[in-house]
Design an enzyme around this catalytic site. Structure first.
Site, PDB file in Angstrom:
ATOM      1  N   ALA A   1       0.834  -1.205   0.000  1.00 57.77           N
ATOM      2  CA  ALA A   1       0.000   0.000   0.000  1.00 57.77           C
ATOM      3  C   ALA A   1       0.867   1.253   0.000  1.00 57.77           C
ATOM      4  O   ALA A   1       0.644   2.194   0.753  1.00 57.77           O
ATOM      5  CB  ALA A   1      -0.958  -0.009   1.188  1.00 57.77           C
TER       6      ALA A   1
ATOM      7  N   GLU B   1      17.327  16.242   1.020  1.00 58.77           N
ATOM      8  CA  GLU B   1      16.064  16.702   1.634  1.00 58.77           C
ATOM      9  C   GLU B   1      16.119  16.532   3.155  1.00 58.77           C
ATOM     10  O   GLU B   1      15.691  17.402   3.910  1.00 58.77           O
ATOM     11  CB  GLU B   1      14.873  15.935   1.054  1.00 58.77           C
ATOM     12  CG  GLU B   1      14.580  16.345  -0.385  1.00 58.77           C
ATOM     13  CD  GLU B   1      13.207  15.890  -0.872  1.00 58.77           C
ATOM     14  OE1 GLU B   1      12.865  14.717  -0.654  1.00 58.77           O
ATOM     15  OE2 GLU B   1      12.501  16.702  -1.483  1.00 58.77           O
TER      16      GLU B   1
HETATM   17  P1  NAD Z   1      20.240   7.773  -4.859  1.00 57.84           P
HETATM   18  O1  NAD Z   1      20.801   6.488  -5.312  1.00 57.84           O
HETATM   19  O2  NAD Z   1      19.555   8.631  -5.848  1.00 57.84           O
HETATM   20  O3  NAD Z   1      21.384   8.668  -4.172  1.00 57.84           O
HETATM   21  C1  NAD Z   1      22.325   8.073  -3.297  1.00 57.84           C
HETATM   22  C2  NAD Z   1      23.560   8.947  -3.215  1.00 57.84           C
HETATM   23  O4  NAD Z   1      24.458   8.312  -2.330  1.00 57.84           O
HETATM   24  C3  NAD Z   1      24.256   9.101  -4.547  1.00 57.84           C
HETATM   25  O5  NAD Z   1      24.552  10.459  -4.772  1.00 57.84           O
HETATM   26  C4  NAD Z   1      25.520   8.271  -4.379  1.00 57.84           C
HETATM   27  O6  NAD Z   1      26.619   8.762  -5.113  1.00 57.84           O
HETATM   28  C5  NAD Z   1      25.752   8.346  -2.886  1.00 57.84           C
HETATM   29  N1  NAD Z   1      26.540   7.204  -2.383  1.00 57.84           N
HETATM   30  C6  NAD Z   1      26.414   5.908  -2.748  1.00 57.84           C
HETATM   31  N2  NAD Z   1      27.344   5.145  -2.122  1.00 57.84           N
HETATM   32  C7  NAD Z   1      28.066   5.999  -1.338  1.00 57.84           C
HETATM   33  C8  NAD Z   1      29.149   5.818  -0.439  1.00 57.84           C
HETATM   34  N3  NAD Z   1      29.712   4.610  -0.232  1.00 57.84           N
HETATM   35  N4  NAD Z   1      29.621   6.902   0.228  1.00 57.84           N
HETATM   36  C9  NAD Z   1      29.059   8.136   0.039  1.00 57.84           C
HETATM   37  N5  NAD Z   1      28.054   8.352  -0.819  1.00 57.84           N
HETATM   38  C10 NAD Z   1      27.542   7.301  -1.491  1.00 57.84           C
HETATM   39  O7  NAD Z   1      19.272   7.409  -3.630  1.00 57.84           O
HETATM   40  P2  NAD Z   1      18.101   8.291  -2.969  1.00 57.84           P
HETATM   41  O8  NAD Z   1      18.528   9.706  -2.796  1.00 57.84           O
HETATM   42  O9  NAD Z   1      17.650   7.527  -1.776  1.00 57.84           O
HETATM   43  O10 NAD Z   1      16.951   8.242  -4.055  1.00 57.84           O
HETATM   44  C11 NAD Z   1      16.362   6.998  -4.433  1.00 57.84           C
HETATM   45  C12 NAD Z   1      15.329   7.238  -5.523  1.00 57.84           C
HETATM   46  O11 NAD Z   1      14.237   7.983  -4.981  1.00 57.84           O
HETATM   47  C13 NAD Z   1      15.880   8.032  -6.680  1.00 57.84           C
HETATM   48  O12 NAD Z   1      15.353   7.525  -7.865  1.00 57.84           O
HETATM   49  C14 NAD Z   1      15.367   9.417  -6.426  1.00 57.84           C
HETATM   50  O13 NAD Z   1      15.165  10.141  -7.639  1.00 57.84           O
HETATM   51  C15 NAD Z   1      14.060   9.170  -5.707  1.00 57.84           C
HETATM   52  N6  NAD Z   1      13.757  10.280  -4.779  1.00 57.84           N
HETATM   53  C16 NAD Z   1      13.134  11.362  -5.289  1.00 57.84           C
HETATM   54  C17 NAD Z   1      12.874  12.456  -4.473  1.00 57.84           C
HETATM   55  C18 NAD Z   1      12.198  13.679  -5.062  1.00 57.84           C
HETATM   56  O14 NAD Z   1      11.797  13.628  -6.222  1.00 57.84           O
HETATM   57  N7  NAD Z   1      12.097  14.770  -4.334  1.00 57.84           N
HETATM   58  C19 NAD Z   1      13.258  12.437  -3.126  1.00 57.84           C
HETATM   59  C20 NAD Z   1      13.901  11.298  -2.631  1.00 57.84           C
HETATM   60  C21 NAD Z   1      14.153  10.222  -3.475  1.00 57.84           C
END
Ligand code: NAD
Length: 391
Positions: free
Chosen positions: A10, A160
């Site tokens: 959900a 965020e």
């Molecule tokens: P992501 O994978 O987009 O970002 C993770 C970040 O962590 C990356 O910049 C990466 O380089 C970094 N990272 C990875 N391994 C690392 C390490 N060992 N050490 C340091 N940094 C490291 O993950 P997310 O931000 O959770 O987003 C997940 C999905 O959810 C994405 O598709 C995103 O677009 C979406 N999302 C969208 C919104 C929005 O539209 N406002 C908000 C949150 C998430």
């Protein structure tokens, strides 16, 4: 005989499918491990102490009309798609049509100690946990024992969350008579920039806004290992932490791979234009656990925006399926990205428009309102609008 339609999950995709079926008077059963739908994209606001936590979730029985839909609270443990049955808390549920909308889970990349020592911003309970921990930590901050909160991963989730915490810390400090400079907030990102998926101009702007709020943004800082109280990063001295929050990535729900669905390297199921996994015609996979090809052929990112569109589309297609008319291919509307940078500011790109500041924040708040309206009309909107700040 009536077809048994079973929706697993959900979240945004599952709830949108259920609401769409409900509007067509098509009976279904919705299975979820919690009795509520949580607004996952807003969990940073819960963690950052913004509004009342209950504004960020809605009871499923307030969304689902019992004359059309059944709600089953339980945890899915197995999906037998050959035998058309699903195990939920030891019971076996049969289906004719299965919708898998089980979302994603945190990706730990096999980094030693990461899962054990980090907390994750993963849903309502974990957001509340971060909120409580922040209060306890800030209360204890002193010049001799400053508090270090580290957020690992500078993607949209990490940014965020950091923006939200940065705005909350001064309030919390005042409340508990602590000096805000004794609470350090550090965002670490492996790449040379935060928000690597956005334009350079927006990346710079986001970094600038966070730094103005007192955040230490450390790019080119890759988490290699996490120990009790210490993050080991490649090429830099270790960082001490009081709280380490991991926001470094997501992968598809492990149940899919474990139950023999074909999955890609991110654990997501490649689907065709009507959301069938290859060769499985009575199952639809949508939302974060589906890998749906984008315009360049690569899977689209897992976002709430897409999951909601998929749920709406699938509900229509299930209507077609029951009437024996052809299913329509899904064409995603990629409207752009909007992210908040704390309570008063946002950033994003909508079409070719780059947005920042109050405009981006306003659009983000308007999106919240639109979503609430779309799932439950005025009733839901009026009950849950507490977290919307349009003015
Ligand atoms: P992501 O994978 O987009 O970002 C993770 C970040 O962590 C990356 O910049 C990466 O380089 C970094 N990272 C990875 N391994 C690392 C390490 N060992 N050490 C340091 N940094 C490291 O993950 P997310 O931000 O959770 O987003 C997940 C999905 O959810 C994405 O598709 C995103 O677009 C979406 N999302 C969208 C919104 C929005 O539209 N406002 C908000 C949150 C998430």
């Amino acid at each position: 005989m009536e077809k048994q339609i079973l929706i697993l999950g959900a979240g945004y995709g599952g709830v949108k499918t259920a609401c769409g079926l409900q509007r067509q008077d098509i009976p279904f059963t919705l299975v979820n491990d919690q009795p509520y739908h949580q607004f996952t994209t807003l969990m940073h606001e819960v963690a950052g102490g913004r509004d009342h936590p209950d504004d960020y979730r809605i009871a499923l029985h307030d969304l689902i009309d019992p004359r059309v839909g059944k709600i089953r609270i339980g945890t899915v443990s197995a999906i037998d798609w050959k035998g058309r049955r699903v195990q939920v808390d030891g019971a076996s549920l049969e289906y004719d049509v299965l919708v898998v909308a089980l979302g994603s889970e945190t990706e730990f990349f096999g980094i030693p100690g990461l899962q054990k020592y980090s907390v994750q911003l993963w849903g309502f309970d974990s957001a509340l946990d971060i909120r409580r921990r922040m209060v306890e930590l800030v209360k204890k901050a002193t010049a001799e024992h400053p508090v270090n909160v580290i957020v690992g991963g500078g993607g949209l989730t990490g940014v965020e969350l950091t923006g939200e915490l940065a705005d909350w810390i001064p309030h919390l400090s005042r409340q508990y008579g602590v000096r805000p400079e004794h609470v350090h907030l550090i965002l670490i990102e492996a790449m040379e920039t935060i928000l690597p998926m956005l334009d350079v101009e927006l990346q710079r702007r986001a970094k600038q806004v966070l730094e103005q709020k007192g955040v230490q943004v450390r790019t080119g800082t890759k988490v290699a290992e996490v120990k009790d109280g210490q993050v080991i990063v490649d090429g830099h001295p270790p960082l001490s932490y009081s709280l380490f929050i991991w926001t470094g990535g997501v992968r598809g729900n492990r149940l899919l791979g474990e139950n023999g669905f074909p999955v890609d390297r991110k654990g997501r199921v490649p689907v065709d234009p009507v959301f069938h996994p290859k060769g499985i015609s009575d199952v639809f996979v949508i939302g974060d656990c589906a890998a749906f090809p984008g315009p360049d052929g690569r899977p689209l990112p897992p976002t709430a925006q897409l999951a909601t569109q998929m749920g709406d589309h699938l509900a229509q297609n299930i209507g077609h399926l029951l009437k024996g008319t052809p299913l329509n291919a899904f064409h995603p509307h990629l409207r752009g990205t909007l992210a908040s940078l704390g309570r008063g500011q946002g950033i994003g790109k909508v079409g070719n428009w780059k947005l920042a500041g109050a405009t981006a924040r306003f659009l983000k708040e308007a999106n919240k309102a639109r979503y609430l309206w779309s799932i439950g009309g005025w009733k839901t909107f009026s009950r849950k609008r507490g977290q919307i700040r349009l003015a």
